[in-house]
Design an enzyme around this catalytic site. Structure first.
Site, PDB file in Angstrom:
ATOM      1  N   GLY A 143     -23.483  23.110  17.214  1.00  0.00           N
ATOM      2  CA  GLY A 143     -24.548  23.478  18.144  1.00  0.00           C
ATOM      3  C   GLY A 143     -24.095  24.196  19.404  1.00  0.00           C
TER       4      GLY A 143
ATOM      5  N   ASP B  63     -28.742  14.097  23.743  1.00  0.00           N
ATOM      6  CA  ASP B  63     -29.929  13.403  23.250  1.00  0.00           C
ATOM      7  C   ASP B  63     -29.809  11.946  23.670  1.00  0.00           C
ATOM      8  OD1 ASP B  63     -32.209  13.325  21.464  1.00  0.00           O
ATOM      9  OD2 ASP B  63     -31.250  14.997  20.441  1.00  0.00           O
TER      10      ASP B  63
ATOM     11  N   ARG C 119     -30.602  28.127  14.251  1.00  0.00           N
ATOM     12  CA  ARG C 119     -29.597  28.117  15.314  1.00  0.00           C
ATOM     13  C   ARG C 119     -29.535  29.477  16.014  1.00  0.00           C
ATOM     14  NH1 ARG C 119     -26.210  23.458  14.763  1.00  0.00           N
ATOM     15  NH2 ARG C 119     -25.897  22.782  12.628  1.00  0.00           N
TER      16      ARG C 119
HETATM   17  C1  PRP Z   1     -26.026  17.458  18.397  1.00  0.00           C
HETATM   18  C2  PRP Z   1     -25.499  18.027  19.713  1.00  0.00           C
HETATM   19  C3  PRP Z   1     -24.620  16.929  20.231  1.00  0.00           C
HETATM   20  C4  PRP Z   1     -25.289  15.680  19.698  1.00  0.00           C
HETATM   21  C5  PRP Z   1     -26.082  15.063  20.793  1.00  0.00           C
HETATM   22  O1  PRP Z   1     -25.105  17.718  17.398  1.00  0.00           O
HETATM   23  O2  PRP Z   1     -24.797  19.234  19.530  1.00  0.00           O
HETATM   24  O3  PRP Z   1     -23.301  17.033  19.746  1.00  0.00           O
HETATM   25  O4  PRP Z   1     -26.177  16.056  18.639  1.00  0.00           O
HETATM   26  O5  PRP Z   1     -26.706  13.903  20.343  1.00  0.00           O
HETATM   27  P1  PRP Z   1     -26.535  12.496  21.062  1.00  0.00           P
HETATM   28  O6  PRP Z   1     -26.613  12.727  22.564  1.00  0.00           O
HETATM   29  O7  PRP Z   1     -27.720  11.716  20.567  1.00  0.00           O
HETATM   30  O8  PRP Z   1     -25.255  11.881  20.658  1.00  0.00           O
HETATM   31  P2  PRP Z   1     -25.389  17.440  15.835  1.00  0.00           P
HETATM   32  O9  PRP Z   1     -24.844  16.111  15.470  1.00  0.00           O
HETATM   33  O10 PRP Z   1     -26.843  17.713  15.547  1.00  0.00           O
HETATM   34  O11 PRP Z   1     -24.485  18.522  15.126  1.00  0.00           O
HETATM   35  P3  PRP Z   1     -24.515  20.128  15.280  1.00  0.00           P
HETATM   36  O12 PRP Z   1     -23.934  20.424  16.640  1.00  0.00           O
HETATM   37  O13 PRP Z   1     -23.650  20.592  14.168  1.00  0.00           O
HETATM   38  O14 PRP Z   1     -25.953  20.583  15.165  1.00  0.00           O
END
Ligand code: PRP
Length: 184
Positions: free
Chosen positions: A48, A107, A169
């Site tokens: 991300g 998040d 994305r």
């Molecule tokens: C998303 C984002 C953070 C994480 C945040 O990554 O990039 O790394 O979630 O979530 P949290 O605060 O609840 O821990 P994701 O796991 O969706 O993977 P990606 O970056 O490959 O989309």
């Protein structure tokens, strides 16, 4: 990719391309001021953070290196369990380095809380976080985020690095995904 390509899968645009650009420039100016005289190891968390890394890095004047980690939550079945495993580690040794983690979104906060702790335990001189988006209402743990782009409501957002089933994305803005997409 743009809004028209999403058709009715897009509920609304909440942060425009222009707003992202302006805010990242402001964040970069703040970072440049804070890191004067130091070098940054900018760490992106796949996947991300790709857009934030590319645009934030280009807006910064402070000398920096870029490195990447891929991590994944596991154990409890939910994505943000806080139990994390490293799928790809940094290539760099962080000992004595000023690490700045660049993220698309915070998040629950569990991923970043774990990652910042992990990098500190390796002997980094400092570890700070720059995140474009944060959802304060769903935070499960307090994460000390030094640079935040926008606080947003707890909606399902896509674009600018954020995906739904690996799609969207490459939208240049952040938009809310229409409910029918994930409820069908
Ligand atoms: C998303 C984002 C953070 C994480 C945040 O990554 O990039 O790394 O979630 O979530 P949290 O605060 O609840 O821990 P994701 O796991 O969706 O993977 P990606 O970056 O490959 O989309």
């Amino acid at each position: 990719m743009d809004a028209a390509d999403m058709g009715d899968d897009l509920a609304e645009i909440i942060i425009t391309e222009e707003q992202i650009k302006t805010r990242l420039r402001e964040m970069a100016a703040q970072i440049d001021a804070d890191y004067a005289g130091r070098e940054i190891l900018l760490v992106g968390v796949l996947r991300g953070a790709v857009m934030v890394m590319a645009d934030l890095a280009r807006a910064l004047h402070t000398p920096l290196e870029m490195d990447w980690m891929d991590i994944s939550s596991y154990g409890s079945g939910t994505k943000s369990s806080g139990v994390v495993r490293i799928l790809k580690d940094l290539d760099s040794d962080v000992t004595g380095r000023h690490v700045l983690i660049a993220e698309d979104i915070i998040d629950s906060g569990l991923t970043l809380s774990w990652l910042a702790g992990n990098l500190r335990s390796r002997g980094a001189a400092s570890v700070e976080i720059a995140a474009l988006l944060r959802k304060p209402e769903v935070a499960k743990v307090e994460v000390d985020v030094t640079y935040v782009g926008f606080d947003i409501p707890p909606e399902f957002v896509v674009g600018y690095g954020l995906d739904y089933a690996e799609k969207y994305r490459n939208l240049p803005f952040v938009g809310v995904l229409a409910e029918h997409v994930y409820n069908r």
